[in-house]
Design an enzyme around this catalytic site. Sequence first.
Site, PDB file in Angstrom:
ATOM      1  N   HIS A 295       0.751  -1.193   0.075  1.00  0.00           N
ATOM      2  CA  HIS A 295       0.038  -0.165   0.184  1.00  0.00           C
ATOM      3  C   HIS A 295       0.746   1.350   0.024  1.00  0.00           C
ATOM      4  CE1 HIS A 295      -3.320  -2.647   1.008  1.00  0.00           C
ATOM      5  NE2 HIS A 295      -4.070  -1.723   0.519  1.00  0.00           N
ATOM      6  N   GLY A 296       2.271   1.198   0.506  1.00  0.00           N
ATOM      7  CA  GLY A 296       2.766   2.382   0.297  1.00  0.00           C
ATOM      8  C   GLY A 296       4.052   2.380   1.154  1.00  0.00           C
TER       9      GLY A 296
END
Length: 493
Positions: free
Chosen positions: A328-329
């Site tokens: 996700h990051g």
Amino acid sequence: MLFSSSVFIFLFLPVSFFGYFLLNNRRLIAAGKCWLVACSLFFYGYWDVNYIPLLLGSIFFNFIVGGAVSPFTKGTRLGISRKMLLGMAIAVNLAFLGYYKYTNFFIENFNELTGTELTFKNIVLPLGISFYTFTQIAFLVDSFRGQAKEYDFINYALFVTFFPHLIAGPILHHKEMMSQFKSKWTWAVRYRNIFMGLFIFSIGLFKKVIIADNFAIYADAGFTPGAQHDFISSWATSLSYTFQLYFDFSGYCDMAIGAALLFNIWLPLNFNSPYKSLDIQDFWRRWHITLGRYLRDYIYIPLGGNRCSNARVYFNLFITFVLGGLWHGASWMFVIWGVLHGGALVIHRWWKKRGYNMPKSLAWFVTFMFVNIAWVFFRAHSLADAQRILYGMVDIGSLYSVTIEQAPTKMIAWSGTLGDSLATYLPVSVVANFVCLLLIIAGFIMTPFKNAYEMTIASGSYLAKTAWMTILFIIAVYATIQSTSTVFLYFNF
């Protein structure tokens, strides 16, 4: 170009639709597909034209390698095994993704650990790179396994770039899309699909601009770095983001499915009322379904899945969701979120193996509260910010520490869909009460009623559905015109 923007709704989507079916009507089928690819590239380039070459390079590279690793083709393999070529191709894809997504993160952590001041140019994450990279890695693996059997370049380019899914998913499998792109049934206008597409698109648009964007007002303020919280503001902040993310992502998925249906393409269901879940495993069967499927098929099962000892199965579950969090990051906060979900799935499996159960109402409450708490780490800028919110959520004593005279001195800027029209400042106490009302309404919307997909395919009066669609669409479009809407949250991933 946002799905919820006037440019997309009134210009891009109609031009794409009429151009595609006009070419098909004249039996220019290949030209129609090229038209859709060109429209999709324009849609992508509208954000930043500089990254179109990266997208095209990825498409050409993976299409060629996909043919080379397939057992059904005789593509050149440069004297190396199919398995080695597959590994090299996956490594290349992950290297590009890692460079753009994690280089800055790596440099920052290296400097912090070593005390150095190593500098590197700030790398901007290309929009949608995680989604189109994962989609193509899945294609490579499916090709190697013999599950992808059709290798038409135009269809493949459309499979990757098709604008309803290009930016934020769903993550597609080659086999579930190619049959649709080849089918003559999709070449003609289908009025039933148009109706269903507009109906579900209107529901998604309403979710985004009326519900999600207004929850964003308080969520953004509450998650401001260094913000101080009491009991009410902590719960209002956490629940605001929990519902913002739900309606934002759910709205995007609805609009993606609706837009694709206009072209007679069914995208896989990616969101199925996850906040109705009675356990964390059920949650991941309902939330971002195609990501969960991807993690299962390409990480969990290759690690051994549940065909191992209990300890190894627990490890497989845990590491899969840690990697899912990192996907996700580039932030330790996403890793913490992944650790929490991985740990919860391990505990759930242990619990079920021993035959334990709990009442449905309690099971729903425990699951929802866990998900809500985990989202705090997902959204917070730092561990300290997350801790302040979590502490406030149990600080019941703070209910008695804020007097009526003190409350108005704590001000919050009201902006967004409703805020643009109000153009004013409100005290936290007033905002909190208003947000709590919205939370109650959102809970009633989500829990007992059918979701957008269920309402779309359900039997019923077309007249009633048309009326609902028209009302929702008009309200949402008016709100879109009146406000400066933020991008969809999953565009950041």
